[in-house]
Design an enzyme around this catalytic site. Structure first.
Site, PDB file in Angstrom:
ATOM      1  N   VAL A   6       0.861  -1.187   0.000  1.00 21.99           N
ATOM      2  CA  VAL A   6       0.000   0.000   0.000  1.00 21.99           C
ATOM      3  C   VAL A   6       0.892   1.229   0.000  1.00 21.99           C
ATOM      4  CG1 VAL A   6      -1.878  -1.216   1.160  1.00 21.99           C
ATOM      5  CG2 VAL A   6      -0.210   0.037   2.539  1.00 21.99           C
ATOM      6  N   GLU A   8       3.327   4.303   0.777  1.00 22.96           N
ATOM      7  CA  GLU A   8       4.504   4.303   1.658  1.00 22.96           C
ATOM      8  C   GLU A   8       4.276   5.238   2.852  1.00 22.96           C
ATOM      9  OE1 GLU A   8       6.810   2.201   1.390  1.00 22.96           O
ATOM     10  OE2 GLU A   8       8.793   2.989   1.814  1.00 22.96           O
ATOM     11  N   SER A  39       9.902   0.269   0.509  1.00 20.90           N
ATOM     12  CA  SER A  39      11.242   0.464  -0.040  1.00 20.90           C
ATOM     13  C   SER A  39      12.105   1.312   0.881  1.00 20.90           C
ATOM     14  CB  SER A  39      11.163   1.084  -1.435  1.00 20.90           C
ATOM     15  OG  SER A  39      10.073   1.947  -1.568  1.00 20.90           O
ATOM     16  N   HIS A  60      11.178  -7.073  -0.286  1.00 19.29           N
ATOM     17  CA  HIS A  60      11.329  -5.895  -1.143  1.00 19.29           C
ATOM     18  C   HIS A  60      11.467  -6.333  -2.597  1.00 19.29           C
ATOM     19  CE1 HIS A  60      13.945  -2.200  -2.371  1.00 19.29           C
ATOM     20  NE2 HIS A  60      12.690  -2.029  -2.704  1.00 19.29           N
TER      21      HIS A  60
HETATM   22  P1  NAD Z   1       0.877   2.539  -5.953  1.00 13.74           P
HETATM   23  O1  NAD Z   1       0.497   3.894  -5.561  1.00 13.74           O
HETATM   24  O2  NAD Z   1       0.946   2.172  -7.379  1.00 13.74           O
HETATM   25  O3  NAD Z   1      -0.097   1.476  -5.262  1.00 13.74           O
HETATM   26  C1  NAD Z   1      -0.520   1.544  -3.952  1.00 13.74           C
HETATM   27  C2  NAD Z   1      -1.876   0.895  -3.869  1.00 13.74           C
HETATM   28  O4  NAD Z   1      -2.219   0.743  -2.501  1.00 13.74           O
HETATM   29  C3  NAD Z   1      -2.992   1.723  -4.511  1.00 13.74           C
HETATM   30  O5  NAD Z   1      -3.736   0.907  -5.395  1.00 13.74           O
HETATM   31  C4  NAD Z   1      -3.827   2.165  -3.342  1.00 13.74           C
HETATM   32  O6  NAD Z   1      -5.209   2.285  -3.657  1.00 13.74           O
HETATM   33  C5  NAD Z   1      -3.589   1.040  -2.371  1.00 13.74           C
HETATM   34  N1  NAD Z   1      -3.874   1.415  -0.994  1.00 13.74           N
HETATM   35  C6  NAD Z   1      -3.598   2.566  -0.377  1.00 13.74           C
HETATM   36  N2  NAD Z   1      -4.046   2.530   0.884  1.00 13.74           N
HETATM   37  C7  NAD Z   1      -4.611   1.336   1.066  1.00 13.74           C
HETATM   38  C8  NAD Z   1      -5.274   0.706   2.155  1.00 13.74           C
HETATM   39  N3  NAD Z   1      -5.410   1.319   3.308  1.00 13.74           N
HETATM   40  N4  NAD Z   1      -5.737  -0.539   1.990  1.00 13.74           N
HETATM   41  C9  NAD Z   1      -5.585  -1.181   0.808  1.00 13.74           C
HETATM   42  N5  NAD Z   1      -4.993  -0.632  -0.252  1.00 13.74           N
HETATM   43  C10 NAD Z   1      -4.509   0.612  -0.125  1.00 13.74           C
HETATM   44  O7  NAD Z   1       2.291   2.274  -5.237  1.00 13.74           O
HETATM   45  P2  NAD Z   1       3.396   1.197  -5.588  1.00 13.74           P
HETATM   46  O8  NAD Z   1       4.392   1.823  -6.472  1.00 13.74           O
HETATM   47  O9  NAD Z   1       2.750  -0.061  -5.973  1.00 13.74           O
HETATM   48  O10 NAD Z   1       4.116   1.016  -4.178  1.00 13.74           O
HETATM   49  C11 NAD Z   1       3.517   0.314  -3.119  1.00 13.74           C
HETATM   50  C12 NAD Z   1       4.547  -0.015  -2.062  1.00 13.74           C
HETATM   51  O11 NAD Z   1       5.637  -0.697  -2.661  1.00 13.74           O
HETATM   52  C13 NAD Z   1       5.154   1.188  -1.352  1.00 13.74           C
HETATM   53  O12 NAD Z   1       5.412   0.828  -0.019  1.00 13.74           O
HETATM   54  C14 NAD Z   1       6.437   1.397  -2.090  1.00 13.74           C
HETATM   55  O13 NAD Z   1       7.401   2.060  -1.319  1.00 13.74           O
HETATM   56  C15 NAD Z   1       6.849  -0.006  -2.375  1.00 13.74           C
HETATM   57  N6  NAD Z   1       7.768  -0.205  -3.491  1.00 13.74           N
HETATM   58  C16 NAD Z   1       7.610   0.478  -4.657  1.00 13.74           C
HETATM   59  C17 NAD Z   1       8.501   0.279  -5.701  1.00 13.74           C
HETATM   60  C18 NAD Z   1       8.324   1.015  -6.994  1.00 13.74           C
HETATM   61  O14 NAD Z   1       9.247   1.032  -7.802  1.00 13.74           O
HETATM   62  N7  NAD Z   1       7.178   1.617  -7.259  1.00 13.74           N
HETATM   63  C19 NAD Z   1       9.538  -0.631  -5.575  1.00 13.74           C
HETATM   64  C20 NAD Z   1       9.667  -1.344  -4.379  1.00 13.74           C
HETATM   65  C21 NAD Z   1       8.784  -1.112  -3.351  1.00 13.74           C
END
Ligand code: NAD
Length: 714
Positions: free
Chosen positions: A398, A400, A427, A448
């Site tokens: 979800v 960050e 991350s 991760h």
């Molecule tokens: P994103 O914004 O694409 O997706 C996040 C999703 O979480 C959204 O669909 C949102 O509706 C949902 N969400 C938010 N609050 C929620 C809740 N309370 N209950 C259920 N769902 C909820 O973000 P992302 O890029 O997929 O990143 C998500 C996580 O992964 C973060 O912690 C980020 O740091 C981590 N991450 C991202 C990357 C990257 O390159 N984008 C890489 C590694 C880790």
């Protein structure tokens, strides 16, 4: 090793069964055994034909890399290969027909062995692959692969096999002309015997030993040949910047070897092969990409005594970019995924992303519509936490934000079994802190993933202070189950990958502040072997994120925080100039809608350019490369010193898979190993004196420089 029997029709069957291994491999011992059996069969007047077969599920997996690494002396290698060539030529010109029954894969040296034969018949085995993976490990097929393949199928069609390491299915190998026939599995030996007793009796000659032989499709000194080599050289240079000797040597083997007779061609190939075996590039690639990956994929560092966890259903919280990608990988592995988001609509959107990707594969003929439907059926989008019931593992991806992550942790834990695992894909947020929201922090862990999660092979597993060994072991089982490669790190700021990868981006930004031309900075990154230049990469991850992390770290560390050049550059770009990176359409680059990105012309107004550091342009580029590469190595050694990493090989595998660190250097530690600790310390001291403490050689490395210890065996 090799059983030898002659049947009533005079067919000698040489059945290869390497003792104590699941696969047949070629090394000094097995090559001698094959050579002796061939000699015996050729000398026996009652033998009318020779059949090569395997007692394993595959034909031959290739050369023995461990033996090669242990004895990389070029002269020894050349001597061994020269003996093997004699066996090959005896088989080809001994006057008796030789056939190979390919029950399964024949790769590398195994395919070369098959090419020694006059006839190759393969079983209709969907798992079988035929190809030369050598180039992917910094080597070339050194037992005639670069000579026999183009003589058999032509120069251009050999390219994907030799230069890209492409593996063909039996049908494609047949179509390409590598294999003569495909028959029902289990009948390949009979088919080979049939050929040996029939056509083979009058046809025991290789095409290249026939009078008037010509290379199919044209030789080197034909218009087609000349056009090919001019283009291939240029393309290779553009792709590799000369960093990888193997493909260059393969082209040389083709160019030089195909202008002479096969025996001279084999000698040319041997020379290039021996020099590659002894090269640092091949040693680095074999260590990291073969042995390192093999151990990681076998979960060599998994805590023992924990029963293997099988997964049938997992929960995925957050159906965004990462959640959808992780759900895809999980479904492909045959595991059901409950994909949860705040609304049913948001969850459906995540699933729709997956379905779209699979439909594209159906369109491209890579998957059947039924397969795509089966994959989609395993993803269950929902907004209802009750659906998590029965999940063995829940992964959250979800937003960050600590509070949101705490909230979803508690809601999910209320629904899952007491022994289920909860994993965060954060991350940046420390796992131990996030685990405070959990009622069972021993079962809380970091997984991760990298973006795009459905494609990227690495998972960095983060062990929090309270994470149990059993949780670690079971989380590793999940990573393995979905076909990804894990490395295990401890819970420190930036973990391992973001922390070290960040130094590359920061160094590029520091260079910009110092006044180096931005085009030169990004080009230096590419010449160093990195897949993307540091400024282009900053745009991709977003300069805003770099800025935010700097602000957060400053807030957390207070007066202990040492400001870096990258912090100032990011602040200026984001706060003053409003250029946040690619996602906002403006960063170090401009992203015009109607064309490719280009460096923002305004950049040099805000970061005035000075002359390069070196006397010549080349020296300047070299200095930039050293900084961009060694800054990563220094930080990686700090990670080892601090126990963030458990072993050097984790650093190297993680860097290559995680952020595309150049494999020819082995990894950030592999590169220090290549330089040797003494030279590495000298280089770092030089850079530290000029550019600051981030380059100061870490104590661990200084100790190695005097004690003679090394990261890896020589
Ligand atoms: P994103 O914004 O694409 O997706 C996040 C999703 O979480 C959204 O669909 C949102 O509706 C949902 N969400 C938010 N609050 C929620 C809740 N309370 N209950 C259920 N769902 C909820 O973000 P992302 O890029 O997929 O990143 C998500 C996580 O992964 C973060 O912690 C980020 O740091 C981590 N991450 C991202 C990357 C990257 O390159 N984008 C890489 C590694 C880790």
């Amino acid at each position: 090793m090799l059983s030898y029997s002659v049947d009533g029709n005079g067919i000698a069957t040489l059945e290869f069964d390497y003792p104590g291994k699941s696969q047949n491999i070629l090394n000094a011992a097995s090559m001698i055994a094959i050579g002796e059996a061939v000699k015996k069969a050729l000398a026996d007047p009652s033998v009318k034909g020779i059949l090569l077969a395997s007692a394993k599920k595959d034909f031959v997996a290739g050369g023995d890399l461990a033996e090669m690494l242990a004895n990389p002396d070029a002269a020894n290698v050349a001597a061994g290969i020269t003996e093997w060539h004699k066996v090959a030529r005896a088989m080809e010109t001994g006057g008796k027909p030789v056939a190979a029954a390919l029950n399964g894969s024949a790769l590398g040296g195994g395919l070369e062995l098959a090419l020694f034969c006059h006839y190759r018949v393969a079983a209709d085995n969907p798992k079988a692959r035929f190809g030369f993976p050598e180039v992917t490990l910094g080597l070339l097929p050194g037992a005639g692969g670069t000579q026999r393949t183009p003589r058999l199928i032509g120069i251009q069609p050999s390219v994907p096999l030799l230069l890209e390491g492409k593996r063909l299915k039996a049908a494609d190998a047949h179509k390409a002309g590598l294999i003569h026939a495909i028959v029902a599995a289990g009948t390949e030996r009979d088919a080979a015997r049939h050929w040996l007793l029939g056509e083979g009796q009058t046809n025991a000659q290789q095409p290249w030993d026939r009078k008037g032989f010509k290379i199919p499709g044209g030789g080197v000194m034909t218009p087609a040949g000349m056009q090919f080599f001019t283009g291939a050289n240029a393309m290779l240079r553009e792709k590799t910047y000369g960093n990888y000797p193997a493909p260059k040597h393969i082209l040389s083997c083709l160019f030089e070897g195909l202008q002479v007779d096969i025996d001279t061609g084999l000698k040319i190939e041997t020379r290039y092969f021996a020099s590659l075996v002894a090269s640092a590039e091949a040693k680095n690639m074999i260590r990291s990409l073969f042995f390192g990956m093999q151990d990681a994929n076998k979960l060599a560092s998994r805590p023992a005594d924990v029963p293997v966890q099988k997964y049938s259903r997992i929960g995925m919280l957050g159906a965004g970019m990462m959640g959808a990608g992780i759900a895809m990988s999980t479904s492909v592995a045959g595991i059901d995924v409950v994909l949860l988001d705040t609304t049913q609509e948001a969850a459906d959107k995540g699933k729709a992303y997956a379905v779209k990707q699979w439909n594209k594969q159906v369109e491209r003929g890579r998957m059947s519509a039924d397969q795509a439907a089966a994959l989609a059926a395993r993803i269950h989008p929902t907004a209802d936490y009750a659906d998590l019931n029965g999940c063995e593992l829940v992964v959250e991806a979800v937003f960050e934000k600590r509070e949101i992550k705490a909230d979803v942790t508690q809601k999910a834990e209320a629904m899952i079994a007491n022994d289920a695992i909860f994993a965060s894909n954060t991350s940046t947020l420390p796992i131990t802190g996030l685990a405070e929201a959990s009622v069972r922090p021993a079962n809380f862990i970091g997984l991760h993933f990298f973006s795009p999660a459905e494609k990227m092979p690495l998972v960095e597993i983060i062990v929090g202070q309270q994470t149990s060994d059993a949780t670690l072991a079971r989380a590793m089982d999940f990573v393995k189950a979905i076909g990804k490669t894990p490395i295990v790190v401890s819970d420190a700021r930036g973990f391992y990958t973001s922390r070290v990868f960040g130094t590359y981006v920061s160094e590029g930004m520091a260079l910009l502040e110092e006044g180096y031309p931005p085009a030169l900075i990004d080009k230096a990154g590419l010449i160093a072997g990195m897949p993307v230049g540091p400024l282009a990469l900053a745009d991709e991850v977003s300069i805003e994120l770099v800025h935010k992390i700097a602000q957060q770290t400053r807030a957390d560390q207070g007066s202990a925080y040492a400001e870096r050049a990258a912090d100032r550059v990011a602040a200026k770009m984001v706060a003053d100039l409003g250029r946040l990176g690619r996602k906002s359409g403006a960063g170090f680059y401009d992203y015009p809608a109607d064309g490719p990105k280009r460096l923002w012309p305004g950049l040099t107004d805000h970061f005035p350019q000075k002359v390069g550091a070196g006397e010549t342009a080349d020296e300047t580029v070299q200095e930039l490369i050293e900084r961009l590469i060694l800054v990563q190595s220094a930080e990686t050694v700090h990670c080892l010193e601090e126990g963030v990493l458990r072993a050097p090989i984790d650093a190297d595998v993680g860097a290559i898979l995680g952020w595309g660190y150049p494999a020819f250097r082995g990894g950030p530690i592999g590169w220090l190993h290549t330089l040797g600790p003494k030279e590495a310390v000298a280089k770092l001291e030089h850079l530290a004196a000029l550019h600051g403490a981030r380059f100061a050689p870490p104590d661990m490395l200084k100790h190695m420089a005097t004690s003679g210890e090394r990261f890896y065996p020589r």
